[in-house]
Design a protein around this motif. Structure first.
Motif, mmCIF file in Angstrom:
data_model
loop_
_atom_site.group_PDB
_atom_site.id
_atom_site.type_symbol
_atom_site.label_atom_id
_atom_site.label_comp_id
_atom_site.label_asym_id
_atom_site.label_seq_id
_atom_site.Cartn_x
_atom_site.Cartn_y
_atom_site.Cartn_z
ATOM 1 N N GLN A 284 0.828 -1.204 0.000
ATOM 2 C CA GLN A 284 0.000 0.000 0.000
ATOM 3 C C GLN A 284 0.861 1.252 0.000
ATOM 4 O OE1 GLN A 284 -2.544 -0.423 3.405
ATOM 5 N NE2 GLN A 284 -3.992 -1.772 2.355
ATOM 6 N N ARG A 285 1.987 1.204 0.741
ATOM 7 C CA ARG A 285 2.886 2.349 0.757
ATOM 8 C C ARG A 285 3.518 2.582 -0.610
ATOM 9 N NH1 ARG A 285 7.746 1.568 4.614
ATOM 10 N NH2 ARG A 285 6.017 1.077 6.029
ATOM 11 N N MET A 286 3.830 1.498 -1.302
ATOM 12 C CA MET A 286 4.443 1.630 -2.626
ATOM 13 C C MET A 286 3.493 2.289 -3.615
ATOM 14 S SD MET A 286 6.319 -2.104 -2.799
ATOM 15 C CE MET A 286 6.827 -1.910 -4.505
ATOM 16 N N TYR A 287 2.192 2.066 -3.452
ATOM 17 C CA TYR A 287 1.208 2.629 -4.372
ATOM 18 C C TYR A 287 0.413 3.763 -3.728
ATOM 19 C CZ TYR A 287 2.156 -1.433 -7.306
ATOM 20 O OH TYR A 287 2.779 -2.378 -8.088
ATOM 21 N N SER A 288 0.921 4.324 -2.614
ATOM 22 C CA SER A 288 0.197 5.394 -1.939
ATOM 23 C C SER A 288 0.108 6.646 -2.806
ATOM 24 C CB SER A 288 0.879 5.723 -0.605
ATOM 25 O OG SER A 288 2.211 6.151 -0.813
ATOM 26 N N ARG A 289 1.201 6.948 -3.540
ATOM 27 C CA ARG A 289 1.183 8.119 -4.403
ATOM 28 C C ARG A 289 0.160 7.957 -5.522
ATOM 29 N NH1 ARG A 289 2.817 12.658 -2.680
ATOM 30 N NH2 ARG A 289 4.652 11.607 -1.866
ATOM 31 N N ARG A 290 0.057 6.759 -6.060
ATOM 32 C CA ARG A 290 -0.934 6.509 -7.108
ATOM 33 C C ARG A 290 -2.349 6.605 -6.529
ATOM 34 N NH1 ARG A 290 -1.867 6.868 -12.482
ATOM 35 N NH2 ARG A 290 -3.717 5.629 -12.976
ATOM 36 N N LEU A 292 -3.252 8.491 -4.023
ATOM 37 C CA LEU A 292 -3.521 9.911 -3.820
ATOM 38 C C LEU A 292 -3.903 10.587 -5.132
ATOM 39 C CD1 LEU A 292 -3.517 12.377 -1.954
ATOM 40 C CD2 LEU A 292 -1.056 12.607 -2.401
ATOM 41 N N TYR A 293 -3.229 10.196 -6.215
ATOM 42 C CA TYR A 293 -3.559 10.759 -7.522
ATOM 43 C C TYR A 293 -4.988 10.397 -7.930
ATOM 44 C CZ TYR A 293 -3.584 11.291 -12.610
ATOM 45 O OH TYR A 293 -3.922 11.634 -13.891
ATOM 46 N N ASP A 294 -5.353 9.140 -7.748
ATOM 47 C CA ASP A 294 -6.698 8.708 -8.118
ATOM 48 C C ASP A 294 -7.754 9.424 -7.276
ATOM 49 O OD1 ASP A 294 -5.606 6.994 -9.981
ATOM 50 O OD2 ASP A 294 -5.604 5.261 -8.635
ATOM 51 N N THR A 295 -7.464 9.606 -5.977
ATOM 52 C CA THR A 295 -8.419 10.298 -5.105
ATOM 53 C C THR A 295 -8.579 11.758 -5.511
ATOM 54 O OG1 THR A 295 -7.820 8.835 -3.268
ATOM 55 C CG2 THR A 295 -8.954 10.879 -2.718
ATOM 56 N N SER A 296 -7.457 12.424 -5.800
ATOM 57 C CA SER A 296 -7.523 13.826 -6.213
ATOM 58 C C SER A 296 -8.228 13.972 -7.559
ATOM 59 C CB SER A 296 -6.107 14.417 -6.288
ATOM 60 O OG SER A 296 -5.452 14.321 -5.051
ATOM 61 N N MET A 297 -7.954 13.056 -8.466
ATOM 62 C CA MET A 297 -8.623 13.107 -9.771
ATOM 63 C C MET A 297 -10.132 12.882 -9.623
ATOM 64 S SD MET A 297 -8.577 13.504 -13.027
ATOM 65 C CE MET A 297 -6.861 13.437 -13.552
ATOM 66 N N GLU A 319 -6.181 19.138 -17.745
ATOM 67 C CA GLU A 319 -4.842 19.196 -18.327
ATOM 68 C C GLU A 319 -3.857 19.829 -17.352
ATOM 69 O OE1 GLU A 319 -2.582 20.836 -22.378
ATOM 70 O OE2 GLU A 319 -4.728 21.197 -22.048
ATOM 71 N N TYR A 320 -4.317 20.879 -16.647
ATOM 72 C CA TYR A 320 -3.438 21.512 -15.660
ATOM 73 C C TYR A 320 -3.129 20.549 -14.517
ATOM 74 C CZ TYR A 320 -1.787 24.652 -12.014
ATOM 75 O OH TYR A 320 -1.049 25.236 -11.024
ATOM 76 N N PHE A 321 -4.127 19.831 -14.036
ATOM 77 C CA PHE A 321 -3.909 18.894 -12.930
ATOM 78 C C PHE A 321 -2.927 17.797 -13.326
ATOM 79 C CE2 PHE A 321 -5.025 14.904 -10.829
ATOM 80 C CZ PHE A 321 -4.868 15.255 -9.501
ATOM 81 N N GLN A 322 -3.110 17.206 -14.494
ATOM 82 C CA GLN A 322 -2.234 16.126 -14.929
ATOM 83 C C GLN A 322 -0.821 16.626 -15.195
ATOM 84 O OE1 GLN A 322 -4.307 14.537 -18.313
ATOM 85 N NE2 GLN A 322 -5.814 13.430 -17.073
ATOM 86 N N SER A 323 -0.693 17.832 -15.733
ATOM 87 C CA SER A 323 0.639 18.364 -16.035
ATOM 88 C C SER A 323 1.397 18.703 -14.757
ATOM 89 C CB SER A 323 0.518 19.608 -16.919
ATOM 90 O OG SER A 323 -0.124 19.295 -18.147
ATOM 91 N N THR A 324 0.733 19.363 -13.813
ATOM 92 C CA THR A 324 1.408 19.705 -12.561
ATOM 93 C C THR A 324 1.743 18.452 -11.760
ATOM 94 O OG1 THR A 324 -0.785 20.039 -11.569
ATOM 95 C CG2 THR A 324 0.373 21.990 -12.378
ATOM 96 N N TRP A 325 0.900 17.434 -11.819
ATOM 97 C CA TRP A 325 1.199 16.200 -11.088
ATOM 98 C C TRP A 325 2.432 15.512 -11.660
ATOM 99 C CZ3 TRP A 325 -1.442 14.390 -6.804
ATOM 100 C CH2 TRP A 325 -1.027 13.141 -6.330
ATOM 101 N N SER A 326 2.586 15.559 -12.979
ATOM 102 C CA SER A 326 3.766 14.941 -13.586
ATOM 103 C C SER A 326 5.041 15.684 -13.222
ATOM 104 C CB SER A 326 3.613 14.902 -15.112
ATOM 105 O OG SER A 326 3.542 16.220 -15.652
ATOM 106 N N VAL A 327 4.919 16.976 -12.846
ATOM 107 C CA VAL A 327 6.092 17.767 -12.499
ATOM 108 C C VAL A 327 6.486 17.569 -11.038
ATOM 109 C CG1 VAL A 327 6.982 20.124 -12.260
ATOM 110 C CG2 VAL A 327 5.664 19.474 -14.286
ATOM 111 N N ASN A 328 5.512 17.653 -10.118
ATOM 112 C CA ASN A 328 5.835 17.606 -8.687
ATOM 113 C C ASN A 328 5.276 16.395 -7.970
ATOM 114 O OD1 ASN A 328 3.086 18.196 -8.435
ATOM 115 N ND2 ASN A 328 3.459 20.387 -8.212
ATOM 116 N N SER A 329 4.626 15.474 -8.681
ATOM 117 C CA SER A 329 4.073 14.237 -8.095
ATOM 118 C C SER A 329 3.117 14.521 -6.938
ATOM 119 C CB SER A 329 5.204 13.314 -7.615
ATOM 120 O OG SER A 329 6.030 12.938 -8.681
#
Length: 429
Positions: A284-290, A292-297, A319-329
């Motif tokens: 779960q820790r390994m996929y916690s960032r993913r 968080l991304y799914d929850t925010s999306m 597009e802004y959300f996906q682009s900023t996430w790719s920059v700062n995770s």
């Protein structure tokens, strides 16, 4: 107007008085010490595998000197543990007040009253007795199992690596495999004890295994399956019992075997909850960032659907959300550094904004002023074809192009272009 801060050009720094250090003292947090601890850990794992096997499967007339490679490896491990004792007398430690102790005399006293005698017994050169052809009983050979206490010391030091999920997962699975190996050795010893019993030797699991493999016992001690086949069968049974997966082809028949199986099931239930429960947490820790991304999306899409945003505005937000996430995770730098002291945050901000602070416009500012300004510099990210400032907007900051390019438009006519090709240019209102 620049705020001159020349009075802090030389920052005040509280420094701890340097304790006298000997050149022969090894820091407990240094890289060489960490590498040495890993070497001792591998040696301990080796002993954890070979010692129970030799005690259980090696007969009285068979000694370690009969296997040259195993004998050499055992001697090397013994020398490592002896060297570890010497290094521990010259390794710093942290006292109860949290202070690192460098004094050699204090280090020696601390080691003697803690782990010295255990390490001394664990480092007894038992294998050298084999080389001298001195008969050694199984009880003396069992003294080598005391070396397994090194696990307790090393696991405390491995807490610093707890953030590495793959490493923790590997260690947990190794511990589970070692437990299965130990259970297999005990299971074989019980089988040999039942074979020595005249009343129950034909009911033991070893006798049943010999019938399955068509390798009968001529009496209670002669014949039967080979050591290799017996170990594989015992390991198969222990893993099957620890994981609560049974097929019945190898089962407990005598009273001692049934008692051992009951104990194995209890231990298996505990280890299954401990090891695989931690494995679940690690995954779960390994996929916690993913996650968080799914929850925010999902929250963003729910917001768009709730307020019935038009398709064009919706696409811009996504597009802004996906682009900023790719920059700062998804990392909020301000929230991450919120609890750090101002001095440290200023140093971090100076490093992050060092390219901007090197611009000619900041050349006349003192270092104190630059440190203060760096705390107020914020990074802004814009997706392609997005407007940064529109005519008539109130400006609250100066913008500098750090990456990419920016166009100044009058309706659809490009009046100027500011880019990061040669220099960072300010965008003025």
């Amino acid at each position: 107007m620049w705020l001159e801060a020349s009075f802090i050009e030389k920052p005040l720094r509280l420094e701890v008085a340097a304790a006298p250090k000997s050149r022969f003292i090894l820091l407990h947090y240094s890289v060489p010490k960490a590498l040495w601890d890993w070497l001792i850990l591998f040696g301990t794992f080796y002993l954890a595998v070979t010692v129970p096997y030799n005690v259980s499967f090696t007969t009285a007339d068979h000694t370690a000197i009969d296997a040259p490679l195993t004998f050499i490896a055992d001697v090397v491990v013994e020398l490592l543990f002896i060297a570890d004792i010497v290094l521990n007398f010259r390794t710093t430690y942290v006292d109860k007040s949290g202070k690192v102790v460098y004094d050699p005399r204090s280090i020696c006293i601390h080691y003697v009253i803690t782990w010295f005698f255990v390490d001394l017994v664990a480092a007894l050169p038992v294998d050298l007795l084999y080389a001298a052809h001195i008969p050694v009983s199984s009880f003396v050979h069992l003294l080598k199992t005391i070396r397994l206490l090194h696990f307790l010391r090393l696991f405390q030091k491995l807490e610093r690596y707890s953030q590495y999920s793959a490493l923790v997962l590997t260690l947990l699975m190794s511990v589970f495999t070692l437990l299965a190996h130990w259970m297999a050795c005990i299971w074989y010893v019980i089988g040999r004890m039942e074979m020595a019993n005249v009343k129950t030797w034909h009911n033991g699991w070893l006798f049943k295994l010999s019938e399955q493999q068509d390798m009968p016992f001529f009496n209670s001690t002669v014949g039967g399956p080979s050591m290799y086949s017996s170990y594989i069968a015992a390991l198969y049974f222990s893993l099957r019992s620890l994981t609560s997966v049974g097929f019945g082809n190898i089962s407990a028949n005598t009273r001692a075997e049934k008692i051992f199986c009951i104990c194995t099931m209890f231990v298996g239930a505990l280890m299954y909850a401990l090891v695989f429960g931690n494995v679940t947490i690690i995954i779960q820790r390994m996929y916690s960032r993913r996650s968080l991304y799914d929850t925010s999306m999902k929250d963003l899409k729910d917001f768009i659907r709730l307020h019935h945003l038009p398709e064009k505005l919706k696409n811009r937000m996504l597009e802004y959300f996906q682009s900023t996430w790719s920059v700062n995770s998804g990392i909020d730098v301000n929230e991450l550094l919120h609890d750090f002291p101002d001095e440290l945050r200023a140093d971090i901000a100076m490093h992050r904004n060092r390219d901007i602070l090197q611009l000619p416009v900041f050349a006349g500012a003192s270092r104190g002023c630059q440190r203060s300004l760096s705390l107020h510099i914020k990074s802004s990210f814009c997706i392609p074809r997005e407007y940064l400032i529109r005519q008539g907007d109130v400006l609250h900051a100066h913008y500098y192009v750090c990456s990419g390019s920016l166009e100044v438009l009058n309706d659809t006519t490009v009046l100027a272009t500011s880019s990061q090709v040669k220099r960072r240019e300010p965008v003025w209102g």
